[in-house]
Scaffold this motif. Structure first.
Motif, PDB file in Angstrom:
ATOM      1  N   ILE A   1       0.765   0.679 -14.597  1.00 16.86           N
ATOM      2  CA  ILE A   1      -0.645   1.890 -14.558  1.00 16.86           C
ATOM      3  C   ILE A   1      -0.326   3.296 -13.740  1.00 16.86           C
ATOM      4  CG2 ILE A   1      -1.506  -0.462 -14.370  1.00 16.86           C
ATOM      5  CD1 ILE A   1      -3.029   0.056 -11.612  1.00 16.86           C
ATOM      6  N   VAL A   2      -1.317   4.418 -13.557  1.00 15.09           N
ATOM      7  CA  VAL A   2      -1.138   5.099 -12.955  1.00 15.09           C
ATOM      8  C   VAL A   2      -2.145   4.987 -11.474  1.00 15.09           C
ATOM      9  CG1 VAL A   2      -1.628   7.667 -12.271  1.00 15.09           C
ATOM     10  CG2 VAL A   2      -0.504   7.200 -14.164  1.00 15.09           C
ATOM     11  N   VAL A   3      -2.181   5.106 -10.419  1.00 13.28           N
ATOM     12  CA  VAL A   3      -2.737   5.498  -9.256  1.00 13.28           C
ATOM     13  C   VAL A   3      -3.091   6.497  -8.559  1.00 13.28           C
ATOM     14  CG1 VAL A   3      -2.978   4.255  -7.023  1.00 13.28           C
ATOM     15  CG2 VAL A   3      -2.015   2.206  -8.947  1.00 13.28           C
ATOM     16  N   ALA A   4      -3.684   6.898  -8.809  1.00 11.10           N
ATOM     17  CA  ALA A   4      -4.754   8.142  -7.994  1.00 11.10           C
ATOM     18  C   ALA A   4      -4.893   8.230  -7.220  1.00 11.10           C
ATOM     19  CB  ALA A   4      -4.982   8.750  -9.594  1.00 11.10           C
ATOM     20  N   ILE A   5      -4.323   8.893  -5.827  1.00 12.69           N
ATOM     21  CA  ILE A   5      -4.949   8.434  -4.196  1.00 12.69           C
ATOM     22  C   ILE A   5      -5.439  10.008  -4.156  1.00 12.69           C
ATOM     23  CG2 ILE A   5      -4.323   7.717  -2.166  1.00 12.69           C
ATOM     24  CD1 ILE A   5      -3.014   5.334  -3.288  1.00 12.69           C
ATOM     25  N   ASP A   6      -6.177  10.354  -3.821  1.00 12.23           N
ATOM     26  CA  ASP A   6      -7.019  11.324  -3.387  1.00 12.23           C
ATOM     27  C   ASP A   6      -7.734  11.506  -1.340  1.00 12.23           C
ATOM     28  OD1 ASP A   6      -5.997  13.574  -4.791  1.00 12.23           O
ATOM     29  OD2 ASP A   6      -7.691  12.546  -6.379  1.00 12.23           O
ATOM     30  N   GLY A   7      -8.239  12.417  -1.009  1.00 12.05           N
ATOM     31  CA  GLY A   7      -8.629  11.847   0.590  1.00 12.05           C
ATOM     32  C   GLY A   7      -8.432  13.143   1.388  1.00 12.05           C
ATOM     33  N   HIS A   8      -8.868  13.229   2.593  1.00 16.21           N
ATOM     34  CA  HIS A   8      -8.489  14.350   3.332  1.00 16.21           C
ATOM     35  C   HIS A   8      -7.517  14.775   4.216  1.00 16.21           C
ATOM     36  CE1 HIS A   8     -13.270  13.582   3.375  1.00 16.21           C
ATOM     37  NE2 HIS A   8     -13.339  15.138   3.231  1.00 16.21           N
ATOM     38  N   SER A   9      -7.464  15.791   5.192  1.00 13.21           N
ATOM     39  CA  SER A   9      -5.565  15.545   5.030  1.00 13.21           C
ATOM     40  C   SER A   9      -5.569  14.695   6.648  1.00 13.21           C
ATOM     41  CB  SER A   9      -5.611  17.085   5.725  1.00 13.21           C
ATOM     42  OG  SER A   9      -6.639  17.005   6.732  1.00 13.21           O
TER      43      SER A   9
ATOM     44  N   PRO B   1      -7.312  12.467 -14.865  1.00 18.20           N
ATOM     45  CA  PRO B   1      -8.123  11.721 -15.438  1.00 18.20           C
ATOM     46  C   PRO B   1      -8.519  11.083 -15.512  1.00 18.20           C
ATOM     47  CG  PRO B   1      -7.773  13.520 -15.736  1.00 18.20           C
ATOM     48  CD  PRO B   1      -6.512  13.740 -15.259  1.00 18.20           C
ATOM     49  N   ASP B   2      -7.028  10.357 -16.606  1.00 17.19           N
ATOM     50  CA  ASP B   2      -7.494   8.736 -17.087  1.00 17.19           C
ATOM     51  C   ASP B   2      -7.056   8.311 -15.954  1.00 17.19           C
ATOM     52  OD1 ASP B   2      -8.507  10.296 -19.155  1.00 17.19           O
ATOM     53  OD2 ASP B   2      -6.495  10.406 -19.865  1.00 17.19           O
ATOM     54  N   ALA B   3      -5.957   8.153 -14.297  1.00 16.84           N
ATOM     55  CA  ALA B   3      -5.810   6.949 -13.774  1.00 16.84           C
ATOM     56  C   ALA B   3      -6.519   6.135 -14.076  1.00 16.84           C
ATOM     57  CB  ALA B   3      -5.224   7.465 -12.890  1.00 16.84           C
ATOM     58  N   GLU B   4      -5.774   4.999 -14.077  1.00 11.99           N
ATOM     59  CA  GLU B   4      -6.649   3.392 -13.794  1.00 11.99           C
ATOM     60  C   GLU B   4      -6.802   2.917 -13.126  1.00 11.99           C
ATOM     61  OE1 GLU B   4      -3.600   4.533 -15.507  1.00 11.99           O
ATOM     62  OE2 GLU B   4      -3.777   3.436 -17.866  1.00 11.99           O
ATOM     63  N   LEU B   5      -6.310   3.238 -12.068  1.00 14.16           N
ATOM     64  CA  LEU B   5      -6.613   3.374 -10.378  1.00 14.16           C
ATOM     65  C   LEU B   5      -7.067   4.500  -9.501  1.00 14.16           C
ATOM     66  CD1 LEU B   5      -8.412   1.357  -7.854  1.00 14.16           C
ATOM     67  CD2 LEU B   5      -5.907   1.125  -7.762  1.00 14.16           C
ATOM     68  N   LYS B   6      -8.036   4.606  -9.335  1.00 13.37           N
ATOM     69  CA  LYS B   6      -8.467   5.915  -7.748  1.00 13.37           C
ATOM     70  C   LYS B   6      -8.827   5.583  -6.982  1.00 13.37           C
ATOM     71  CE  LYS B   6      -9.594   9.051 -12.389  1.00 13.37           C
ATOM     72  NZ  LYS B   6     -10.342   9.291 -12.967  1.00 13.37           N
ATOM     73  N   LEU B   7      -8.391   6.421  -6.312  1.00 10.76           N
ATOM     74  CA  LEU B   7      -9.072   5.735  -4.922  1.00 10.76           C
ATOM     75  C   LEU B   7      -9.339   7.104  -3.677  1.00 10.76           C
ATOM     76  CD1 LEU B   7      -6.438   2.890  -3.048  1.00 10.76           C
ATOM     77  CD2 LEU B   7      -8.021   2.784  -4.927  1.00 10.76           C
ATOM     78  N   PHE B   8     -10.249   6.832  -3.613  1.00 11.65           N
ATOM     79  CA  PHE B   8     -10.810   8.238  -2.516  1.00 11.65           C
ATOM     80  C   PHE B   8     -10.614   7.684  -0.790  1.00 11.65           C
ATOM     81  CE2 PHE B   8     -13.415  11.713  -0.225  1.00 11.65           C
ATOM     82  CZ  PHE B   8     -12.705  12.264  -1.287  1.00 11.65           C
TER      83      PHE B   8
ATOM     84  N   ILE C   1       3.312   5.139 -11.330  1.00 12.39           N
ATOM     85  CA  ILE C   1       3.060   6.516 -10.408  1.00 12.39           C
ATOM     86  C   ILE C   1       2.607   6.401  -9.947  1.00 12.39           C
ATOM     87  CG2 ILE C   1       2.173   7.555 -11.851  1.00 12.39           C
ATOM     88  CD1 ILE C   1       4.152   9.638 -11.062  1.00 12.39           C
ATOM     89  N   VAL C   2       2.170   5.832  -8.151  1.00 10.96           N
ATOM     90  CA  VAL C   2       1.251   6.287  -7.546  1.00 10.96           C
ATOM     91  C   VAL C   2       1.512   7.933  -6.931  1.00 10.96           C
ATOM     92  CG1 VAL C   2       0.531   5.510  -5.277  1.00 10.96           C
ATOM     93  CG2 VAL C   2       1.778   3.587  -6.998  1.00 10.96           C
ATOM     94  N   MET C   3       0.283   8.711  -6.917  1.00  6.31           N
ATOM     95  CA  MET C   3       0.254  10.316  -6.434  1.00  6.31           C
ATOM     96  C   MET C   3      -1.044  10.619  -5.579  1.00  6.31           C
ATOM     97  SD  MET C   3       0.969  13.366  -8.512  1.00  6.31           S
ATOM     98  CE  MET C   3       2.822  13.336  -9.259  1.00  6.31           C
TER      99      MET C   3
END
Ligand code: CDP
Length: 232
Positions: free
Chosen positions: A6-14, A144-151, A131-133
């Motif tokens: 899967i694709v893991v997308a991790i976003d968030g503050h600095s 936008p279609d990542a299987e898992l998104k974390l904020f 990939i984990v980005m």
């Protein structure tokens, strides 16, 4: 467990520890880890070195014109067990983490042309999944279609303290108040810019790690990946 990736997308503050989580998840599942912030930092270092940020003024058009001269790569470092960032063949991993780059990176990252070039590279890196980005726009724009998104988030004071401890441990002479100011300023620029502002994707799960230990947050994140892997 199946062996699909899967694709893991991790976003968030600095400075909220996104990279730490991303790196550990990648190691656990044998995935590639990409720190997208390092790419914006490398472009910023290029701009600083070529006097494109003179007197606090960013020469946007010149930087856009120079984009084809900027080559960014990641190479695995067996000693640190992580990827080092290379700018035009030079290892810049240390230098891109220093305060001059941190102080100038958010304005550089507001430039739509810079973002388009980085996003293209990032999508190429993720085309085979596994990939984990981490970054600011990974779940909203890059994948936008990542299987898992974390904020991921935490209070500004806690984030500044962590960054302060990290730089101090490396022997750098920094002040807590300067770092706190930088954290708050980047939050502001990142969330209010026109091109791909930092925002939580509708389908992202929120992780506020202000009062979690590394172990607690990792346990939570690993469970979320396993859930997604079991989904299919
Ligand atoms: O390590 P920290 O979270 O403090 O920052 P970073 O992930 O290294 O990113 C540095 C800066 O690059 C951020 O403050 C953003 O302005 C920008 N950035 C971005 O615009 N989009 C991304 N996908 C990643 C970083």
């Amino acid at each position: 467990m199946t062996n699909h990736k899967i694709v893991v997308a991790i976003d968030g503050h600095s400075s909220c520890g996104k990279s730490t989580i991303a790196k550990a998840l990648a190691a656990k599942f044998g995935y590639v880890f990409i720190d997208s912030g390092a790419m914006y930092r490398a472009v910023t270092l290029y701009a600083l070195r070529h006097n494109l940020v003179a007197g606090g003024e960013l020469k946007r058009d010149e930087l856009i014109g120079a984009l084809s001269e900027i080559k960014i790569e990641f190479k695995y470092n067996p000693v640190s067990k992580k990827n080092d960032t290379f700018l035009n063949g030079e290892n810049v991993e240390e230098e891109i983490r220093q305060l001059p780059v941190s102080q100038n990176v958010s304005p550089v990252a507001t430039i739509a042309e810079v973002r388009a070039a980085m996003v293209r590279l990032q999508q190429e890196m993720g085309k085979n999944k596994g990939i984990v980005m981490d970054g600011r726009d990974i779940g909203t724009v890059v994948f936008p279609d990542a299987e898992l998104k974390l904020f991921v988030t935490a209070t500004a004071e806690i984030r500044a303290q962590r960054r302060f401890d990290e730089l101090k441990a490396k022997g750098e002479d920094v002040s807590y108040s300067e770092i706190l100011e930088n954290v708050k300023e980047r939050d502001f620029i990142d969330s209010t810019r026109e091109a791909s502002p930092l925002r939580k994707a509708d389908d992202a799960l929120v992780l506020d790690n202000s009062y979690l230990t590394r172990e607690e947050q990792m346990e939570w994140a690993i469970e979320r990946v396993e859930e997604r892997l079991d989904d299919r």
